[in-house]
Design an enzyme around this catalytic site. Sequence first.
Site, PDB file in Angstrom:
ATOM      1  N   TYR A   1       0.801  -1.129   0.025  1.00  0.00           N
ATOM      2  CA  TYR A   1      -0.041   0.077  -0.029  1.00  0.00           C
ATOM      3  C   TYR A   1       0.860   1.100   0.051  1.00  0.00           C
ATOM      4  O   TYR A   1       0.771   2.251   0.875  1.00  0.00           O
ATOM      5  CB  TYR A   1      -0.922  -0.026   1.274  1.00  0.00           C
ATOM      6  CG  TYR A   1      -2.200   0.856   1.033  1.00  0.00           C
ATOM      7  CD1 TYR A   1      -3.264   0.313   0.078  1.00  0.00           C
ATOM      8  CD2 TYR A   1      -2.307   2.185   1.613  1.00  0.00           C
ATOM      9  CE1 TYR A   1      -4.232   1.218   0.190  1.00  0.00           C
ATOM     10  CE2 TYR A   1      -3.557   2.709   1.551  1.00  0.00           C
ATOM     11  CZ  TYR A   1      -4.554   2.470   0.710  1.00  0.00           C
ATOM     12  OH  TYR A   1      -5.560   3.254   0.643  1.00  0.00           O
ATOM     13  N   GLY A   2       1.857   1.195  -0.847  1.00  0.00           N
ATOM     14  CA  GLY A   2       2.709   2.602  -1.173  1.00  0.00           C
ATOM     15  C   GLY A   2       1.813   3.099  -2.119  1.00  0.00           C
ATOM     16  O   GLY A   2       0.638   3.268  -2.133  1.00  0.00           O
ATOM     17  N   SER A   3       2.795   4.209  -2.919  1.00  0.00           N
ATOM     18  CA  SER A   3       2.439   5.146  -3.773  1.00  0.00           C
ATOM     19  C   SER A   3       1.458   4.433  -4.994  1.00  0.00           C
ATOM     20  O   SER A   3       0.236   4.770  -5.083  1.00  0.00           O
ATOM     21  CB  SER A   3       3.277   5.790  -4.552  1.00  0.00           C
ATOM     22  OG  SER A   3       2.964   6.596  -5.428  1.00  0.00           O
TER      23      SER A   3
ATOM     24  N   HIS B   1       5.150  -4.096 -12.593  1.00  0.00           N
ATOM     25  CA  HIS B   1       6.513  -3.976 -13.295  1.00  0.00           C
ATOM     26  C   HIS B   1       7.061  -5.379 -13.639  1.00  0.00           C
ATOM     27  O   HIS B   1       6.963  -6.158 -12.761  1.00  0.00           O
ATOM     28  CB  HIS B   1       7.503  -3.189 -12.396  1.00  0.00           C
ATOM     29  CG  HIS B   1       8.925  -3.019 -12.762  1.00  0.00           C
ATOM     30  ND1 HIS B   1       8.987  -2.702 -14.145  1.00  0.00           N
ATOM     31  CD2 HIS B   1      10.089  -2.629 -12.307  1.00  0.00           C
ATOM     32  CE1 HIS B   1      10.529  -2.235 -14.222  1.00  0.00           C
ATOM     33  NE2 HIS B   1      10.933  -2.427 -13.295  1.00  0.00           N
TER      34      HIS B   1
ATOM     35  N   GLU C   1      17.949  28.623 -12.588  1.00  0.00           N
ATOM     36  CA  GLU C   1      17.973  28.722 -13.828  1.00  0.00           C
ATOM     37  C   GLU C   1      18.383  27.156 -14.340  1.00  0.00           C
ATOM     38  O   GLU C   1      17.637  26.793 -15.535  1.00  0.00           O
ATOM     39  CB  GLU C   1      19.250  29.371 -14.327  1.00  0.00           C
ATOM     40  CG  GLU C   1      19.115  30.833 -14.369  1.00  0.00           C
ATOM     41  CD  GLU C   1      18.324  31.348 -15.155  1.00  0.00           C
ATOM     42  OE1 GLU C   1      17.639  30.889 -16.409  1.00  0.00           O
ATOM     43  OE2 GLU C   1      17.506  32.664 -14.770  1.00  0.00           O
TER      44      GLU C   1
END
Length: 328
Positions: A24-26, A106, A225
């Site tokens: 239950y991560g991201s 994945h 920059e």
Amino acid sequence: MNTYSVSTEDEMHFRSKRVAILGYGSQGRAQALNLRDSGADVIVGNRAGNSFEKAKADGFSVMSVSDAVKSADVLALLLPDESTADIYAEDIAPYLREGHTLLFAHGFNILYNFITPPEFVDVVLVAPKGVGPMVRRLYEEGNGVASLVSIHQDASGSALKTALGFASAIGSSRSAIIESTFKDETETDLFGEQAIICGGIPALIEAAVDILIEAGYPPELAYSECAHEVKLVIDLIYAKGFGEMYNSVSKTASYGGITRGNRLISDALKSEMKEILREVQSGEFAAEWIAEKRAGSGHFHALVQNARESEMEKAGIAFRKILETKCE
């Protein structure tokens, strides 16, 4: 690249399944919430800790990984790459049965043979092309993140229906569901992360910031920059491509960028990028990373700490404080 359409039959087939989000991560949280909002029957399997409590707070039925495996039909392994094989061996493999689908976001552990599933289960890939918060945010906005889909093992004869139903339920049918392979998804993902997204771009930014600081320019200006403004250009490329990006910035920036940028892409750089791809394709990187994890991740943590203590990071902290002070 071929794309899939999702039929009502695919969606009905998937809706008949109970889904266990393992981890239950991201990604786990985003996909679990999207699935539930799409009407799927979702439970969460997680080891005790903050994520376990977060899933409970989000209103899910939460249990151990092994209990979730016993209770569900589709097992979505959304665990960290480096931990998945060990958790699979201990908490998943002993409880697998006919009718189970192992679903990966994945292809890492399948491609490099850290996990070898039994022949009686389906093994599929549904890989959203975006981080978890984006998967959730776009779904809530009525859109979706595209997903790559692949079938590694089709024991039931219905593996594709399950994968397409899952992809649709997390919102990908609102964008695109693209046919792929475990090999192509994993190798392009790792190469992109290392050569560009998490490797090449940060290294290029840090080198440019260091050069400006060494030349006597204020660190905060150098960071502004060469790092802060990168998001503006990336957003333009993401939305409209390179051609429209060049039309959106100043003509000075376009001319300077086009005529000078390619000078940085030397034969040595291309050779190094090819070597990175070779390490990915051969499995050398995967073996190195899993060995690092199993040795305690000491070297990895030292690398992250060094990045936190770099001159560029200090310049970034100082620049963000300027912005915060201004906003107040």
